[in-house]
Motif scaffolding. Sequence first.
Motif, PDB file in Angstrom:
ATOM      1  N   GLY A 235       5.189  11.442 -26.747  1.00 14.81           N
ATOM      2  CA  GLY A 235       4.727  10.168 -27.286  1.00 14.81           C
ATOM      3  C   GLY A 235       4.021   9.330 -26.233  1.00 14.81           C
ATOM      4  N   THR A 236       4.540   9.339 -25.018  1.00 16.38           N
ATOM      5  CA  THR A 236       3.903   8.620 -23.919  1.00 16.38           C
ATOM      6  C   THR A 236       2.561   9.240 -23.567  1.00 16.38           C
ATOM      7  N   VAL A 237       2.476  10.562 -23.626  1.00 17.91           N
ATOM      8  CA  VAL A 237       1.207  11.243 -23.346  1.00 17.91           C
ATOM      9  C   VAL A 237       0.153  10.830 -24.372  1.00 17.91           C
ATOM     10  N   ARG A 238       0.557  10.781 -25.646  1.00 15.72           N
ATOM     11  CA  ARG A 238      -0.393  10.393 -26.699  1.00 15.72           C
ATOM     12  C   ARG A 238      -0.799   8.932 -26.579  1.00 15.72           C
ATOM     13  N   ALA A 239       0.164   8.064 -26.258  1.00 12.94           N
ATOM     14  CA  ALA A 239      -0.111   6.621 -26.241  1.00 12.94           C
ATOM     15  C   ALA A 239      -0.877   6.179 -25.006  1.00 12.94           C
ATOM     16  N   ASP A 240      -0.536   6.745 -23.834  1.00 14.74           N
ATOM     17  CA  ASP A 240      -1.080   6.239 -22.573  1.00 14.74           C
ATOM     18  C   ASP A 240      -2.039   7.191 -21.863  1.00 14.74           C
ATOM     19  N   ASP A 241      -2.022   8.473 -22.237  1.00  8.38           N
ATOM     20  CA  ASP A 241      -2.821   9.493 -21.538  1.00  8.38           C
ATOM     21  C   ASP A 241      -2.703   9.329 -20.016  1.00  8.38           C
ATOM     22  N   PRO A 242      -1.462   9.385 -19.468  1.00  8.59           N
ATOM     23  CA  PRO A 242      -1.257   9.109 -18.033  1.00  8.59           C
ATOM     24  C   PRO A 242      -1.692  10.257 -17.143  1.00  8.59           C
TER      25      PRO A 242
ATOM     26  N   THR B  71       1.016  18.239 -27.577  1.00 10.46           N
ATOM     27  CA  THR B  71       0.185  17.646 -26.530  1.00 10.46           C
ATOM     28  C   THR B  71      -1.268  18.075 -26.725  1.00 10.46           C
ATOM     29  N   SER B  72      -2.187  17.134 -26.598  1.00 10.57           N
ATOM     30  CA  SER B  72      -3.601  17.454 -26.760  1.00 10.57           C
ATOM     31  C   SER B  72      -4.105  18.253 -25.564  1.00 10.57           C
ATOM     32  N   LEU B  73      -4.899  19.282 -25.863  1.00 11.98           N
ATOM     33  CA  LEU B  73      -5.517  20.051 -24.789  1.00 11.98           C
ATOM     34  C   LEU B  73      -6.531  19.213 -24.024  1.00 11.98           C
ATOM     35  N   ASP B  74      -6.962  18.100 -24.612  1.00 12.98           N
ATOM     36  CA  ASP B  74      -7.905  17.193 -23.952  1.00 12.98           C
ATOM     37  C   ASP B  74      -7.206  16.097 -23.155  1.00 12.98           C
ATOM     38  N   SER B  75      -5.892  16.077 -23.143  1.00 11.31           N
ATOM     39  CA  SER B  75      -5.168  15.050 -22.393  1.00 11.31           C
ATOM     40  C   SER B  75      -5.414  15.225 -20.902  1.00 11.31           C
ATOM     41  N   THR B  76      -5.299  14.137 -20.173  1.00  4.85           N
ATOM     42  CA  THR B  76      -5.519  14.180 -18.725  1.00  4.85           C
ATOM     43  C   THR B  76      -4.568  15.149 -18.042  1.00  4.85           C
ATOM     44  N   LEU B  77      -3.327  15.185 -18.490  1.00  2.00           N
ATOM     45  CA  LEU B  77      -2.336  16.062 -17.857  1.00  2.00           C
ATOM     46  C   LEU B  77      -2.727  17.527 -17.987  1.00  2.00           C
ATOM     47  N   VAL B  78      -3.213  17.917 -19.151  1.00  2.00           N
ATOM     48  CA  VAL B  78      -3.614  19.314 -19.351  1.00  2.00           C
ATOM     49  C   VAL B  78      -4.919  19.609 -18.605  1.00  2.00           C
ATOM     50  N   ARG B  79      -5.872  18.686 -18.670  1.00  5.10           N
ATOM     51  CA  ARG B  79      -7.168  18.920 -18.029  1.00  5.10           C
ATOM     52  C   ARG B  79      -7.062  19.017 -16.508  1.00  5.10           C
ATOM     53  N   THR B  80      -6.051  18.393 -15.940  1.00  6.83           N
ATOM     54  CA  THR B  80      -5.892  18.423 -14.476  1.00  6.83           C
ATOM     55  C   THR B  80      -4.781  19.364 -14.017  1.00  6.83           C
TER      56      THR B  80
ATOM     57  N   ARG C 239      -0.680   7.984  -6.104  1.00  6.54           N
ATOM     58  CA  ARG C 239      -1.978   7.475  -5.667  1.00  6.54           C
ATOM     59  C   ARG C 239      -1.837   6.604  -4.416  1.00  6.54           C
ATOM     60  N   ILE C 240      -1.173   7.184  -3.409  1.00  8.33           N
ATOM     61  CA  ILE C 240      -1.131   6.533  -2.102  1.00  8.33           C
ATOM     62  C   ILE C 240      -1.641   7.538  -1.074  1.00  8.33           C
ATOM     63  N   GLU C 241      -2.258   7.043  -0.027  1.00  7.42           N
ATOM     64  CA  GLU C 241      -2.876   7.906   0.970  1.00  7.42           C
ATOM     65  C   GLU C 241      -1.838   8.808   1.628  1.00  7.42           C
ATOM     66  N   GLY C 242      -2.129  10.096   1.635  1.00  6.98           N
ATOM     67  CA  GLY C 242      -1.233  11.057   2.255  1.00  6.98           C
ATOM     68  C   GLY C 242      -0.041  11.433   1.403  1.00  6.98           C
ATOM     69  N   GLY C 243       0.004  10.929   0.164  1.00  3.05           N
ATOM     70  CA  GLY C 243       1.139  11.193  -0.706  1.00  3.05           C
ATOM     71  C   GLY C 243       1.108  12.590  -1.312  1.00  3.05           C
ATOM     72  N   THR C 244       2.238  12.980  -1.862  1.00  2.00           N
ATOM     73  CA  THR C 244       2.386  14.285  -2.504  1.00  2.00           C
ATOM     74  C   THR C 244       2.604  14.087  -4.002  1.00  2.00           C
ATOM     75  N   ASN C 245       1.858  14.797  -4.816  1.00  5.23           N
ATOM     76  CA  ASN C 245       2.031  14.683  -6.258  1.00  5.23           C
ATOM     77  C   ASN C 245       3.312  15.380  -6.701  1.00  5.23           C
ATOM     78  N   PRO C 246       4.071  14.754  -7.586  1.00  6.34           N
ATOM     79  CA  PRO C 246       5.260  15.417  -8.115  1.00  6.34           C
ATOM     80  C   PRO C 246       4.883  16.440  -9.179  1.00  6.34           C
ATOM     81  N   LEU C 247       5.792  17.336  -9.496  1.00  9.39           N
ATOM     82  CA  LEU C 247       5.657  18.182 -10.672  1.00  9.39           C
ATOM     83  C   LEU C 247       5.656  17.268 -11.897  1.00  9.39           C
ATOM     84  N   ARG C 248       4.692  17.438 -12.790  1.00  4.62           N
ATOM     85  CA  ARG C 248       4.611  16.612 -13.992  1.00  4.62           C
ATOM     86  C   ARG C 248       5.241  17.380 -15.154  1.00  4.62           C
ATOM     87  N   VAL C 249       6.252  16.784 -15.761  1.00  4.88           N
ATOM     88  CA  VAL C 249       7.006  17.439 -16.828  1.00  4.88           C
ATOM     89  C   VAL C 249       6.789  16.678 -18.135  1.00  4.88           C
ATOM     90  N   ILE C 250       6.367  17.400 -19.170  1.00  5.81           N
ATOM     91  CA  ILE C 250       6.204  16.821 -20.502  1.00  5.81           C
ATOM     92  C   ILE C 250       7.252  17.439 -21.414  1.00  5.81           C
TER      93      ILE C 250
END
Length: 371
Positions: free
Chosen positions: A197-204, A227-236, A209-220
């Motif tokens: 629901g959050t993916v559909r509502a906010d497309d996060p 989930t839309s195949l066009d969502s930002t999470l899937v596209r990235t 987004r801090i310099e030198g930071g590490t991205n976490p595993l993203r879990v849906i």
Amino acid sequence: MSTDEEFMLHALQLAKRGFGHVAPNPAVGAVIVANNGRVIGEGWHERFGGLHAERNAFAHCTDDTTGATLYVTLEPCCHWGKTPPCTDIIIEKKIGRVVVGSMDPNPLVAGKGVQLLREAGIEVVTGVCKQACDDVNRPFFHFITHKRPYVILKYAMTLDGKIATRTGASKWITGEEARFRVHQDRNRYSAVCVGVGTVRADDPRLTCRIEGGTNPLRVIVDSHLSTSLDSTLVRTAADVRTLIATCEASEEARAPFVAAGVEVARLPGADGRVDIDALLDYLGAKGIDSMIVEGGATLAASFLEGGFVDEVNAYIAPKIFGGEGAKGPVAGQGVSDPGQAYRFGAPFIVQLGSDVMLRAYADRGAEGGDN
């Protein structure tokens, strides 16, 4: 504040530099102090598989360490892992005194490190700044004991407990300082989790987004794989590791997500929704030691109802949205009696600009509720 506490707090600041790089190992800092009170070496555990804090501190020390004091935020290890035992080099370098913050719950250590040092004639003091040292490694302590992630439920709300207006608009409830803190936590913790629901509502993006930071595993959590195949999470997903937990059995339905770089795990529960208990076991088996649950209200309820929340981070902005239709941070059926409430300990308050963040730890010893 004693001298021991001052040096230990310095070691703690060093330990925090490892956030985002050492999991599922602990974040550890070490400081070597000569008998005249001068710091002659310091280091921290910089990355998973790299030198431990104590060995880094010795590597950056050119002075004679005979009789010096070593301050370390976690009990020195006494077993071979990816690196040699730290107790060996402490003894070899003729350290006279070791001051320890937290004891290590790892069964391979668990007091044995301190015992070996004492048997070698080294004075050992334990429990200095223990609470602060324990707090730095809550995820590690939980993971080494339970083999599954430490779970932080995070949400931002107004003074009247709303996470969005009656129209569903939610950007932005909190200010820049609070949002920066969220990105620091995404760097610190291993995974971030949202419902479909959050993916559909906010497309996060759910990235750090801090310099030198590490991205976490993203879990849906997406029971029906909607989930839309066009969502930002899937596209990235080819660039940032992404997992969808679902009940969907069809390989044909899962194939486009896998082709996009998404890891898809089928974890059906008896109620037709994703089994959160099984999800935590699945993540633990992959070495995910910690996870932030960021949204939405239905997912928050699922984690609370299962007794899976170890910590709550509630960001509160000095605003009021009002409206009977405006959502709060936790949905679900809720409890029927105040005595059944999900219990947490007294919160710690962090000021973030005009906002505050309340951090509370699960009180599993309290009566009432599953948590």
